[in-house]
Enzyme design. Structure first.
Site, short mmCIF file in Angstrom:
data_model
loop_
_atom_site.label_atom_id
_atom_site.label_comp_id
_atom_site.label_asym_id
_atom_site.label_seq_id
_atom_site.Cartn_x
_atom_site.Cartn_y
_atom_site.Cartn_z
N GLY A 240 0.76 -1.24 0.00
CA GLY A 240 0.00 0.00 0.00
C GLY A 240 0.79 1.29 0.00
O GLY A 240 0.20 2.36 -0.16
N PRO A 275 4.81 -5.22 -0.88
CA PRO A 275 4.79 -4.02 -1.72
C PRO A 275 4.55 -4.35 -3.19
O PRO A 275 5.09 -5.33 -3.70
CB PRO A 275 6.20 -3.46 -1.54
CG PRO A 275 7.05 -4.68 -1.32
CD PRO A 275 6.18 -5.64 -0.54
N TYR A 317 -9.56 5.70 -11.97
CA TYR A 317 -9.31 6.37 -10.68
C TYR A 317 -9.12 7.89 -10.84
O TYR A 317 -8.65 8.54 -9.90
CB TYR A 317 -8.03 5.84 -10.02
CG TYR A 317 -7.87 4.35 -9.92
CD1 TYR A 317 -8.80 3.57 -9.21
CD2 TYR A 317 -6.77 3.71 -10.48
CE1 TYR A 317 -8.61 2.20 -9.10
CE2 TYR A 317 -6.59 2.34 -10.37
CZ TYR A 317 -7.51 1.60 -9.68
OH TYR A 317 -7.33 0.24 -9.57
N CYS A 343 -13.77 3.64 -28.06
CA CYS A 343 -15.09 4.29 -28.18
C CYS A 343 -15.72 4.54 -26.82
O CYS A 343 -16.79 3.99 -26.51
CB CYS A 343 -16.00 3.42 -29.02
SG CYS A 343 -15.23 2.95 -30.55
N GLU A 344 -15.07 5.32 -26.00
CA GLU A 344 -15.58 5.69 -24.67
C GLU A 344 -15.06 7.09 -24.40
O GLU A 344 -13.88 7.36 -24.61
CB GLU A 344 -14.98 4.79 -23.56
CG GLU A 344 -15.26 3.34 -23.68
CD GLU A 344 -16.55 2.90 -22.99
OE1 GLU A 344 -17.09 3.69 -22.18
OE2 GLU A 344 -17.00 1.80 -23.30
N TYR A 372 -0.04 -1.52 -12.15
CA TYR A 372 -1.47 -1.44 -12.45
C TYR A 372 -1.69 -0.79 -13.82
O TYR A 372 -2.59 0.00 -14.01
CB TYR A 372 -2.21 -0.69 -11.34
CG TYR A 372 -1.95 -1.33 -9.99
CD1 TYR A 372 -2.45 -2.60 -9.71
CD2 TYR A 372 -1.16 -0.71 -9.02
CE1 TYR A 372 -2.17 -3.23 -8.50
CE2 TYR A 372 -0.89 -1.34 -7.81
CZ TYR A 372 -1.39 -2.59 -7.56
OH TYR A 372 -1.12 -3.21 -6.37
C1 LIG Z 1 -2.78 -5.14 -4.00
C2 LIG Z 1 -2.27 -5.74 -2.78
C3 LIG Z 1 -0.98 -5.45 -2.30
C4 LIG Z 1 -0.08 -4.46 -2.98
O1 LIG Z 1 -0.55 -3.15 -2.87
P1 LIG Z 1 0.36 -1.94 -3.38
O2 LIG Z 1 -0.45 -0.75 -3.08
O3 LIG Z 1 0.59 -2.13 -4.84
O4 LIG Z 1 1.63 -1.99 -2.60
C5 LIG Z 1 -0.54 -6.11 -1.18
N1 LIG Z 1 -1.32 -6.99 -0.52
C6 LIG Z 1 -2.57 -7.29 -0.93
C7 LIG Z 1 -3.38 -8.27 -0.17
C8 LIG Z 1 -3.09 -6.68 -2.07
O5 LIG Z 1 -4.33 -6.96 -2.46
#
Ligand SMILES: *Cc1c(COP(=O)(O)O)cnc(C)c1O
Length: 420
Positions: A240, A275, A317, A343-344, A372
């Site tokens: 995250g 990560p 997003y 086409c959006e 992503y």
């Molecule tokens: C997506 C995800 C991550 C990675 O998240 P990032 O924001 O890319 O670091 C880690 N653990 C789980 C369970 C996830 O679903």
């Protein structure tokens, strides 16, 4: 950190390879990944966590290309997989199954079976119903599954709602208030072995506070679980950590590791981190060519050959991705929308962006497109998925070739008796 995509004499490079050379040889759209950037991001986190027992399980969903995964695995990384398909990719890339953790709210029996067969490190269990399925599958398999519950600490990560996963209202994990009961149920089952606790509160998190809050709650929970007689050896803190796409400041790996070790260090637990984005986002570019320029009374558009099917983050997003010309600017700047052929009306890579006026055939690079991006790509509108290239120093290789028209119809059939 080194800028893996420097401008030299006003031409954009990936490490020591000119981007226009890659575009010439491989075509566009093409994703270009830097080995140096991947390794530097990984190494920074590994160094910051070195003082404590830890595992870095790279979240493969952010960028699942086999060569990217292998690069990190060769560096010592484990993998965080969220499906049987990702587990398959991890193993195909050479990951050590003993370093693979598996999260996801909807694990099927077949997927659980694959993970048991491989002998993964940890199942992050997302419900009590799933715990019972894992127990049943492990019994059928004749083994014992190592498990942690993914606990939802009810912390607001203050990020985009679609990538917030640790709130009370989220579909992920079990509520922290139910954890003690859930662990008691796990303890009574024969074919699962409780080894830890897990949480993952969201993605693109730019403040360290939500991590500190969530992990303080997890620390409290570990105490309660130990009091209840559970052997908690692993704390999986999820992923995250955010990155800088524009002006925003992202915490460094060192600052993040400080918060993690401050919150859950000294507990005699191995710390697992998962990560994704913070390893891969800034290790990739999307290179696209200008097809047309057009304007109406309101706006100017630059139509390029990449689209939302290649990079959906802006559409999904409202994400900002930096864009720049690959070559030297030749004209004064103007404000444009950079759009794809899909086409959006949501098909844009940038809106109201100031760019030097472009001509047909000019190349643009979308930065921070390593996470992503390709991983969320699709064939919508009959579009071929882009090629992927990995660069190291002055060398590069195509690590996924561009799809062909035949790829588009692979697996389809026309049953004569049904189609008239
Ligand atoms: C997506 C995800 C991550 C990675 O998240 P990032 O924001 O890319 O670091 C880690 N653990 C789980 C369970 C996830 O679903």
């Amino acid at each position: 950190m080194t800028d893996a995509f420097p401008r030299v004499e006003n031409r954009l490079y990936a490490e020591a390879v000119p981007i226009d050379r890659i575009a010439e040889e491989v075509g566009t759209p093409v994703f270009v990944y830097s080995k140096l950037a991947l390794c530097e991001a990984y190494d920074a986190l590994a160094a910051a966590l070195a003082p404590v027992p830890h595992s870095i399980c790279y979240s493969i969903k952010s960028n699942m290309n086999l060569a990217v995964v292998r690069t990190l695995v060769a560096r010592g990384a484990g993998v965080d997989a969220t499906s049987g398909g990702e587990l398959f990719r991890a193993l195909r890339a050479g990951a050590d199954p003993g370093k693979v953790v598996y999260s996801g709210v909807g694990k099927t029996d077949a997927e659980i079976g694959l993970a048991l067969e491989a002998g993964i490190k940890l199942f992050n269990v997302e419900s009590r119903a799933e715990l019972r399925r894992i127990d049943a599958c492990a019994a059928a398999h004749g083994g014992v599954a190592p498990v942690a519950f993914r606990v939802n600490p009810d912390v607001d990560p203050r990020t985009h709602p679609y990538i917030s996963t640790g709130l009370r209202t989220s579909k992920f994990g079990i509520p922290i208030a139910d954890a003690v009961d859930a662990y008691a149920e796990a303890k009574a089952l024969e074919h699962v072995r409780v080894i830890g606790v897990d949480c993952h509160i969201g993605s693109q998190i730019l403040s360290l506070e939500p991590f500190a809050d969530a992990l303080a709650r997890m620390r409290g929970l570990i105490g309660e679980l130990r009091d209840a007689g559970h052997a908690i050896e692993v704390i999986d803190v999820g992923g995250g950590l955010g990155v800088s796409y524009a002006e925003e400041e992202a915490p460094s790996a060192a600052a993040y590791a400080d918060v993690v070790t401050g919150a859950v260090g000294g507990l005699d637990c191995e710390i697992v981190v998962e990560p994704g984005r913070s390893i891969s986002a800034n290790a990739g570019l999307l290179v696209t060519r200008v097809l047309y320029e057009k304007s109406n009374e309101e706006k100017r558009f630059v139509v390029v050959d990449a689209a939302m099917n290649d990079l959906i983050r802006p559409a999904l997003y409202q994400a900002y991705q930096p864009i720049e010309p690959v070559g030297p600017p030749r004209h004064p700047e103007q404000t444009v929308d950079v759009v794809g052929p899909v086409c959006e009306s949501g098909d844009f890579l940038a809106r109201e962006r100031s760019l030097p006026r472009l001509e047909r055939g000019d190349l643009l690079a979308v930065r921070s497109a390593g996470a992503y991006a390709f991983a969320m790509s699709s064939n919508y509108n009959g579009r071929l998925r882009a090629a992927e290239v990995l660069v190291s120093g002055d060398r590069f290789a195509v690590v996924r070739k561009r799809e062909s028209l035949e790829d588009l119809v692979r697996g389809e059939s026309i049953p004569k008796d049904l189609t008239g």
